[in-house]
Design a protein around this motif. Structure first.
Motif, PDB file in Angstrom:
ATOM      1  N   MET A   1       0.850  -1.176   0.000  1.00 10.57           N
ATOM      2  CA  MET A   1       0.000   0.000   0.000  1.00 10.57           C
ATOM      3  C   MET A   1       0.896   1.240   0.000  1.00 10.57           C
ATOM      4  N   ASN A   2       0.583   2.172  -0.843  1.00 11.17           N
ATOM      5  CA  ASN A   2       1.301   3.446  -0.876  1.00 11.17           C
ATOM      6  C   ASN A   2       0.406   4.523  -0.291  1.00 11.17           C
ATOM      7  N   VAL A   3       0.998   5.403   0.480  1.00 12.98           N
ATOM      8  CA  VAL A   3       0.242   6.480   1.108  1.00 12.98           C
ATOM      9  C   VAL A   3       0.941   7.795   0.801  1.00 12.98           C
ATOM     10  N   ASN A   4       0.188   8.786   0.365  1.00 15.46           N
ATOM     11  CA  ASN A   4       0.737  10.112   0.119  1.00 15.46           C
ATOM     12  C   ASN A   4       0.471  10.985   1.339  1.00 15.46           C
ATOM     13  N   LEU A   5       1.517  11.609   1.856  1.00 13.78           N
ATOM     14  CA  LEU A   5       1.399  12.479   3.020  1.00 13.78           C
ATOM     15  C   LEU A   5       1.718  13.909   2.630  1.00 13.78           C
ATOM     16  N   THR A   6       1.162  14.829   3.380  1.00 12.33           N
ATOM     17  CA  THR A   6       1.538  16.232   3.184  1.00 12.33           C
ATOM     18  C   THR A   6       3.001  16.379   3.614  1.00 12.33           C
ATOM     19  N   PRO A   7       3.671  17.418   3.148  1.00 13.89           N
ATOM     20  CA  PRO A   7       5.067  17.612   3.567  1.00 13.89           C
ATOM     21  C   PRO A   7       5.216  17.693   5.094  1.00 13.89           C
ATOM     22  N   GLN A   8       4.254  18.296   5.765  1.00 15.74           N
ATOM     23  CA  GLN A   8       4.322  18.417   7.219  1.00 15.74           C
ATOM     24  C   GLN A   8       4.233  17.045   7.888  1.00 15.74           C
ATOM     25  N   LEU A   9       3.318  16.214   7.426  1.00 12.60           N
ATOM     26  CA  LEU A   9       3.181  14.875   7.999  1.00 12.60           C
ATOM     27  C   LEU A   9       4.399  14.015   7.669  1.00 12.60           C
ATOM     28  N   GLU A  10       4.903  14.159   6.467  1.00 14.72           N
ATOM     29  CA  GLU A  10       6.094  13.410   6.078  1.00 14.72           C
ATOM     30  C   GLU A  10       7.270  13.786   6.981  1.00 14.72           C
ATOM     31  N   GLU A  11       7.415  15.067   7.274  1.00 20.28           N
ATOM     32  CA  GLU A  11       8.489  15.517   8.167  1.00 20.28           C
ATOM     33  C   GLU A  11       8.276  14.971   9.581  1.00 20.28           C
ATOM     34  N   MET A  12       7.038  14.924  10.023  1.00 17.18           N
ATOM     35  CA  MET A  12       6.745  14.380  11.350  1.00 17.18           C
ATOM     36  C   MET A  12       7.163  12.915  11.429  1.00 17.18           C
ATOM     37  N   VAL A  13       6.852  12.162  10.391  1.00 20.77           N
ATOM     38  CA  VAL A  13       7.217  10.743  10.363  1.00 20.77           C
ATOM     39  C   VAL A  13       8.738  10.607  10.386  1.00 20.77           C
ATOM     40  N   ARG A  14       9.418  11.405   9.572  1.00 14.47           N
ATOM     41  CA  ARG A  14      10.886  11.350   9.553  1.00 14.47           C
ATOM     42  C   ARG A  14      11.469  11.694  10.920  1.00 14.47           C
ATOM     43  N   ALA A  15      10.886  12.695  11.562  1.00  7.86           N
ATOM     44  CA  ALA A  15      11.384  13.115  12.883  1.00  7.86           C
ATOM     45  C   ALA A  15      11.194  12.000  13.913  1.00  7.86           C
ATOM     46  N   LYS A  16      10.073  11.310  13.856  1.00 13.45           N
ATOM     47  CA  LYS A  16       9.817  10.204  14.798  1.00 13.45           C
ATOM     48  C   LYS A  16      10.839   9.087  14.593  1.00 13.45           C
ATOM     49  N   VAL A  17      11.123   8.760  13.342  1.00 15.15           N
ATOM     50  CA  VAL A  17      12.101   7.715  13.061  1.00 15.15           C
ATOM     51  C   VAL A  17      13.497   8.181  13.486  1.00 15.15           C
ATOM     52  N   SER A  18      13.838   9.438  13.170  1.00 11.12           N
ATOM     53  CA  SER A  18      15.154   9.977  13.533  1.00 11.12           C
ATOM     54  C   SER A  18      15.354  10.034  15.040  1.00 11.12           C
ATOM     55  N   SER A  19      14.273  10.215  15.775  1.00  8.21           N
ATOM     56  CA  SER A  19      14.375  10.300  17.237  1.00  8.21           C
ATOM     57  C   SER A  19      14.736   8.958  17.862  1.00  8.21           C
ATOM     58  N   GLY A  20      14.570   7.890  17.098  1.00  7.66           N
ATOM     59  CA  GLY A  20      14.838   6.564  17.622  1.00  7.66           C
ATOM     60  C   GLY A  20      13.632   5.911  18.272  1.00  7.66           C
ATOM     61  N   MET A  21      12.522   6.652  18.364  1.00  2.81           N
ATOM     62  CA  MET A  21      11.302   6.090  18.953  1.00  2.81           C
ATOM     63  C   MET A  21      10.732   4.971  18.094  1.00  2.81           C
ATOM     64  N   TYR A  22      10.936   5.086  16.794  1.00  3.09           N
ATOM     65  CA  TYR A  22      10.414   4.119  15.846  1.00  3.09           C
ATOM     66  C   TYR A  22      11.538   3.727  14.901  1.00  3.09           C
ATOM     67  N   THR A  23      11.461   2.510  14.393  1.00  2.00           N
ATOM     68  CA  THR A  23      12.520   2.039  13.508  1.00  2.00           C
ATOM     69  C   THR A  23      12.227   2.274  12.035  1.00  2.00           C
ATOM     70  N   SER A  24      10.967   2.570  11.716  1.00  2.00           N
ATOM     71  CA  SER A  24      10.607   2.793  10.313  1.00  2.00           C
ATOM     72  C   SER A  24       9.362   3.665  10.205  1.00  2.00           C
ATOM     73  N   ALA A  25       9.161   4.195   9.008  1.00  2.00           N
ATOM     74  CA  ALA A  25       7.960   4.990   8.743  1.00  2.00           C
ATOM     75  C   ALA A  25       6.717   4.127   8.907  1.00  2.00           C
ATOM     76  N   SER A  26       6.793   2.873   8.518  1.00  2.00           N
ATOM     77  CA  SER A  26       5.647   1.972   8.650  1.00  2.00           C
ATOM     78  C   SER A  26       5.258   1.817  10.114  1.00  2.00           C
ATOM     79  N   GLU A  27       6.253   1.739  10.982  1.00  3.24           N
ATOM     80  CA  GLU A  27       5.967   1.603  12.412  1.00  3.24           C
ATOM     81  C   GLU A  27       5.248   2.850  12.945  1.00  3.24           C
ATOM     82  N   VAL A  28       5.661   4.026  12.480  1.00  4.41           N
ATOM     83  CA  VAL A  28       5.012   5.273  12.891  1.00  4.41           C
ATOM     84  C   VAL A  28       3.553   5.267  12.446  1.00  4.41           C
ATOM     85  N   VAL A  29       3.313   4.884  11.205  1.00  2.00           N
ATOM     86  CA  VAL A  29       1.951   4.874  10.669  1.00  2.00           C
ATOM     87  C   VAL A  29       1.094   3.849  11.405  1.00  2.00           C
ATOM     88  N   ARG A  30       1.647   2.672  11.691  1.00  2.00           N
ATOM     89  CA  ARG A  30       0.880   1.658  12.431  1.00  2.00           C
ATOM     90  C   ARG A  30       0.489   2.180  13.814  1.00  2.00           C
TER      91      ARG A  30
END
Length: 92
Positions: A1-30
């Protein structure tokens, strides 16, 4: 499944992964979807309770004047508590 995010949401997902809280974008979305599911469940429980309370009030025939400012204050307090809980969760 592909999901299109706004730039703001995409940055939020990247920030969550970069923080180490999550290991992947998929984990953030789940996690976001699990939280949405829980929020929907809580809304449903509250709605069912409101319906029960309304039926009980109609059966009992008693009524009291509505205190709108107090209800608004209760709603704000609940929202503040939810925001604080979410902030604590984000810090983990």
């Amino acid at each position: 499944m592909n999901v299109n995010l706004t730039p703001q949401l995409e940055e939020m997902v990247r920030a969550k992964v970069s923080s180490g809280m999550y290991t992947s974008a998929s984990e953030v979305v789940r996690e976001a979807l699990r939280l949405m599911q829980e929020q929907d469940r809580l809304r449903q429980v509250k709605l069912e309770q409101l319906r029960r309370d309304s039926r009980n009030s109609l059966k009992n025939g008693s009524s009291e004047p509505m205190d709108a400012p107090a209800l608004q204050g209760d709603a704000r307090t609940g929202k503040t508590a939810k925001l604080k809980a979410a902030a604590r969760h984000d810090k983990k």
